[in-house]
Design a protein around this motif. Structure first.
Motif, PDB file in Angstrom:
ATOM      1  N   GLY A   1      71.823  84.037  18.142  1.00  0.00           N
ATOM      2  CA  GLY A   1      73.232  84.051  18.539  1.00  0.00           C
ATOM      3  C   GLY A   1      74.025  82.952  17.858  1.00  0.00           C
ATOM      4  O   GLY A   1      73.586  82.355  16.880  1.00  0.00           O
ATOM      5  N   ILE A   2      75.188  82.669  18.404  1.00  0.00           N
ATOM      6  CA  ILE A   2      76.056  81.616  17.873  1.00  0.00           C
ATOM      7  C   ILE A   2      75.505  80.269  18.321  1.00  0.00           C
ATOM      8  O   ILE A   2      75.154  80.087  19.486  1.00  0.00           O
ATOM      9  N   VAL A   3      75.442  79.316  17.407  1.00  0.00           N
ATOM     10  CA  VAL A   3      74.872  78.006  17.697  1.00  0.00           C
ATOM     11  C   VAL A   3      75.993  76.982  17.860  1.00  0.00           C
ATOM     12  O   VAL A   3      76.900  76.915  17.036  1.00  0.00           O
ATOM     13  N   GLN A   4      75.915  76.215  18.934  1.00  0.00           N
ATOM     14  CA  GLN A   4      76.826  75.099  19.154  1.00  0.00           C
ATOM     15  C   GLN A   4      75.990  73.844  19.320  1.00  0.00           C
ATOM     16  O   GLN A   4      75.118  73.777  20.193  1.00  0.00           O
ATOM     17  N   HIS A   5      76.261  72.844  18.478  1.00  0.00           N
ATOM     18  CA  HIS A   5      75.498  71.590  18.501  1.00  0.00           C
ATOM     19  C   HIS A   5      76.108  70.597  19.483  1.00  0.00           C
ATOM     20  O   HIS A   5      77.319  70.562  19.664  1.00  0.00           O
ATOM     21  N   PHE A   6      75.244  69.787  20.072  1.00  0.00           N
ATOM     22  CA  PHE A   6      75.679  68.679  20.911  1.00  0.00           C
ATOM     23  C   PHE A   6      75.553  67.400  20.103  1.00  0.00           C
ATOM     24  O   PHE A   6      74.802  67.344  19.121  1.00  0.00           O
ATOM     25  N   LEU A   7      76.260  66.358  20.504  1.00  0.00           N
ATOM     26  CA  LEU A   7      76.097  65.058  19.868  1.00  0.00           C
ATOM     27  C   LEU A   7      74.672  64.581  20.093  1.00  0.00           C
ATOM     28  O   LEU A   7      74.155  64.655  21.211  1.00  0.00           O
TER      29      LEU A   7
END
Length: 124
Positions: free
Chosen positions: A22-28
């Motif tokens: 799926g769509i990837v969202q990175h965290f700090l």
């Protein structure tokens, strides 16, 4: 947990796997962070933490003991049918193993995020 080159390379190799889901969202990436990134797909949000281990060929019970702190941290995140808390374990040779953190158990996942039918959850 291993730090440095191994972990950075593990993140690089994990991203294409997550993108297939799926769509990837990175965290700090900072000390004390619970997750490294999340994968968003229709009907499912997967919160993912990558952990480097020397040995992947062990039981879920052994993983539960060795990663008790990480598992407890992941359990802070709400869990439901639509929310998955996952540990992606990486060996020094960059092999991956995927574990779902359930409310009171651990379950093994395939690369695509589906539960392995042969293994049920192991209490932890």
């Amino acid at each position: 947990m291993t730090r440095g080159r191994l972990l950075v390379r593990a993140w690089e190799l994990a991203e294409p796997i997550a993108e297939m889901r799926g769509i990837v969202q990175h965290f700090l990436r900072e000390p004390g962070g619970i997750c490294d990134f999340e994968s968003l797909s229709p009907g499912l949000v997967s919160h993912i933490k990558i952990v480097c281990l020397r040995r992947l060929r062990c039981s879920l019970a052994e993983i539960g003991c060795e990663l008790a702190n990480e598992i407890d941290e992941m359990r802070i995140i709400a869990s439901s049918k639509e929310i998955s808390r996952e540990l992606w374990l990486c060996s020094p040779r960059y092999a991956f193993r995927f574990i779902r953190v359930l409310d009171s158990a651990l379950a093994e996942l395939g690369r695509d995020g589906t539960l392995f039918p042969a293994t049920g959850p192991v209490l932890h």
